[in-house]
Design an enzyme around this catalytic site. Sequence first.
Site: not given
Ligand code: DGL
Length: 250
Positions: A10-11, A42-43, A73-75, A181-183
Amino acid sequence: MNNYKIGVFDSGLGGLSVLKELINTLPNEDYLFYEDSINNPYGEKTEEELLKITSNIVNYLLEQKCKIIVIACNTATTSCMKKLREIYEDTIFVGTVPAIKVAYDNNYKNVINLSTPYTQNSKRVCELINDFKNDDENIYNISGENLANLIELNKKEEIDELLNKLLSSYKDKCDALVLGCTHYSLIKDEIKKVLPNVALLDGCTGVANEVKRQLENNHLLSDRKGKGTLEIINTKSNILIERSMEILSK
Ligand code: DGL
């Protein structure tokens, strides 16, 4: 190959929400978690930039002999998983997408999908909404711009402020919020302060079950009897590894 590792990336810290569920579901496996905090968020990147970043990570995880790669990570999933599957055709990938289907399967009628700017605008999210939405359901597709970055930096006050700005007008309008978003799974308590009566949904259990299914189908489950190992790499700082261990232990 059965006792090779499960590679997860993930990011940054967000992937811990997926990793935690993986360890609960498959405790005998060895894990290598690659936290790419240096490239967070990443987003807010382009598809081209994300493909370059994620290909480098996949190369590394394959060099480290991972038997499956979990994109926590969804992105990265919505932007690159299809291309990564084409490039690395012998590799098994499992991705993470916003749990919009889960919301509708559970009959929630007014649903917020909160995700990164990239995911919010992605073709995949558009498909998920069109495929599963019925006429009596509403979905509010919201972008949490800068939110993943604030979570990564642990900026508590700014997180509260941004959540208030983004979500307070939905207080009486929604019954579920998809953590797209996993965050965002790391700030459930903070989201609850703004939307106390709203169910929070993420795709972590679905991802862990899919990884188990893939390993079973490909005869790749570990044959170890005891608990597996965990190695975490952070591309920015070792302090973030300590914070990750703390989050995992909660
Ligand atoms: N955790 C990531 C997700 O699920 C992205 C967070 C990011 O770096 O923007 O999309």
